[in-house]
Design an enzyme around this catalytic site. Structure first.
Site, mmCIF file in Angstrom:
data_model
loop_
_atom_site.group_PDB
_atom_site.id
_atom_site.type_symbol
_atom_site.label_atom_id
_atom_site.label_comp_id
_atom_site.label_asym_id
_atom_site.label_seq_id
_atom_site.Cartn_x
_atom_site.Cartn_y
_atom_site.Cartn_z
ATOM 1 N N HIS A 347 0.816 -1.213 0.000
ATOM 2 C CA HIS A 347 0.000 0.000 0.000
ATOM 3 C C HIS A 347 0.852 1.266 0.000
ATOM 4 C CE1 HIS A 347 0.735 -0.672 4.318
ATOM 5 N NE2 HIS A 347 0.508 0.603 4.515
ATOM 6 N N GLU A 353 4.160 6.338 8.617
ATOM 7 C CA GLU A 353 4.142 5.213 9.556
ATOM 8 C C GLU A 353 5.541 4.943 10.078
ATOM 9 O OE1 GLU A 353 2.694 1.995 7.200
ATOM 10 O OE2 GLU A 353 0.793 2.971 6.740
ATOM 11 N N TYR A 362 8.283 -9.730 13.008
ATOM 12 C CA TYR A 362 7.095 -9.116 12.418
ATOM 13 C C TYR A 362 6.726 -9.869 11.147
ATOM 14 C CZ TYR A 362 4.182 -5.483 10.292
ATOM 15 O OH TYR A 362 3.159 -4.798 9.706
ATOM 16 N N HIS A 383 5.033 0.478 0.219
ATOM 17 C CA HIS A 383 5.714 -0.532 1.023
ATOM 18 C C HIS A 383 4.803 -1.741 1.159
ATOM 19 C CE1 HIS A 383 3.484 2.128 3.704
ATOM 20 N NE2 HIS A 383 3.352 1.122 4.533
HETATM 21 FE FE LIG Z 1 1.968 0.703 6.080
#
Ligand SMILES: [Fe+2]
Length: 451
Positions: A347, A353, A362, A383
């Site tokens: 996105h 962010e 993660y 990203h």
């Molecule tokens: Fe993001």
């Protein structure tokens, strides 16, 4: 009066036994607490004379006329005017405030850092703060800064408050004590603390070295997000937020108070501890929260919601639904969605962010994003999963799977984040981060069918 034998030991109010010992449960409750019996006036705020010869004083975190004023009445040994004298500017060169746009730094990009290492230098909460990014403008009370702290030393006869900001503290390593005007907060990894604007405190090392993340919120205070159709339960439950009981020290020794004000630091010298609030009541207080009590909500059949579903706290901006800062938690959870690409999708986002890893791995980045590390995906920069994460998630057998050993978070802001020179040139920036997407293959060949 009984003076504590240990100069850092404060006289504390009796409190609930058990998990709430030393704390009072509830988010933004109207609390009341007293460290000495009868110190808190009942039925009125400003008696002609207070018990114990205390001074009554109001600390306001909102304008007097806010719809829900946030303020606390303090009953203290000396009024705060005795805790500040003439101010002298000092330099804390690593603690930056917005606007801080370095012409030699390119903030446009996807960035990732390894943990900032400890050094041999003894560092306190003030000297150990390292600003990574800034956004907005501290002078107009919009935006934020993100910091890494590296702390090895207790503040001795040294106190601090930020007039600029509320601080959200996310420890990753070590244990800290925040001895504040309104009581004591002990903080360990997997917990967070909020220190309100204007509150005076000292930070002590309980177990070092200490490293963690700070979101410095210049704007409106953090609050619980609106729950919409989710209803009253799950996510962060109000009872799991804990404000400290009253605690004070009556200590007369030369002391320094450092004040952050409009991005600049100042010192004032006084002859006693300013942590002298014997009793208080109100809804403007520091608090902590155990992240392991966060109850995540997610997709239970297919697809997945936006990451906002994991919001713990949100600091509103002037635009409804558009946060100055969202604090978002990615923790252990079950993945059960059928026929679904389960990691976060690719996105671009108007919000910027900044992520940090508290422990574990993660799911969108199996390698390279390690505990203590950070990443930044700035405004409108693409990203998403790296090649391994994409291929793994596209080809795995989709039974129920528990994501374990994972706790990361995001400071997400509506404003673009600018890297400091420290973040760009001194911190362990991974120069090859952008390459994590380079070997993603073109699968399209004009023929239909799943590739
Ligand atoms: Fe993001």
């Amino acid at each position: 009066m009984n003076r504590p034998a240990d100069p850092h030991e404060m006289i504390q109010a009796p409190s609930l036994q058990g998990p709430h010992e030393g704390y009072m449960p509830g988010f933004a409750n109207d609390f009341e607490t007293e460290a000495l019996p009868g110190a808190l006036p009942q039925g009125m705020n400003s008696p002609q004379k207070c018990n114990y010869g205390l001074y009554g004083e109001q600390l306001s975190g909102t304008a007097f006329t806010a719809d829900v004023p946030e303020r606390t009445w303090c009953y203290r040994i000396r009024p705060s005017v005795k805790h500040s004298h003439r101010y002298e500017k000092i330099d804390l060169p690593h603690w930056k405030s917005a606007p801080c746009v370095d012409p030699d730094v390119i903030s446009l990009g996807q960035y990732r850092w390894d943990p900032v290492p400890h050094s041999d230098e003894g560092l306190t909460w003030l000297t150990g703060m390292r600003t990574m990014t800034t956004a907005g403008d501290v002078n107009t009370q919009v935006g934020m800064a993100s910091h890494i702290y590296l702390v090895t030393e207790t503040m001795e006869d040294s106190y601090f408050f930020s007039a600029d900001s509320e601080l959200l503290v996310v420890p990753q390593e070590g244990r800290l004590r925040f001895a504040t005007e309104l009581g004591i907060i002990d903080l360990a990894p997997q917990e967070i603390a909020i220190i309100p604007r204007g509150l005076v405190y000292r930070v002590e090392v309980l177990e070092g070295p200490c490293r963690g993340f700070v979101c410095e919120n210049y704007g409106q205070k953090f609050e619980l997000p609106g729950r919409g159709p989710i209803g009253a339960n799950c996510m962060a439950n109000p009872r799991d937020f804990k404000a400290p009981v009253a605690a004070f020290e009556d200590r007369e020794t030369p002391s320094t108070v450092t004040i952050k004000w409009c991005g600049q630091f100042h010192e004032t010298k006084i002859g006693h501890s300013p942590l002298d609030v014997v009793a208080w009541h109100g809804n403007y207080a520091p608090y902590k929260y155990d992240l392991t009590t966060y109850c995540p909500v997610g997709a239970i059949l297919f697809d997945h919601p936006d990451p906002s579903i994991f919001t713990v706290l949100t600091a509103p901006s002037g635009v409804p639904g558009t946060a100055n800062i969202d604090f978002v938690l990615f923790r252990e959870r079950w993945m059960v969605a059928e026929k679904t690409f389960r990691p976060p999708w690719y996105h671009k986002n108007i919000m910027s962010e900044l992520m940090g890893n508290i422990y574990g791995q993660y799911d969108a980045k199996p390698q390279g994003f390690v505990p203590g590390g950070m990443s930044l995906h700035n405004m409108m920069l693409p990203h998403g999963p790296d090649k391994n994460a994409f291929e793994g998630a596209s080809n795995s057998n989709l039974g129920p799977e528990k994501l374990e050993n994972t706790m990361s978070f995001m400071f997400e802001t509506r404003f673009p984040q600018h890297l400091t020179a420290f973040a760009a040139k001194e911190a362990p920036l991974q120069d090859d981060y952008i390459d994590c997407w380079s070997d993603i293959e073109k699968k399209f060949d004009g023929t239909p069918g799943l590739k």
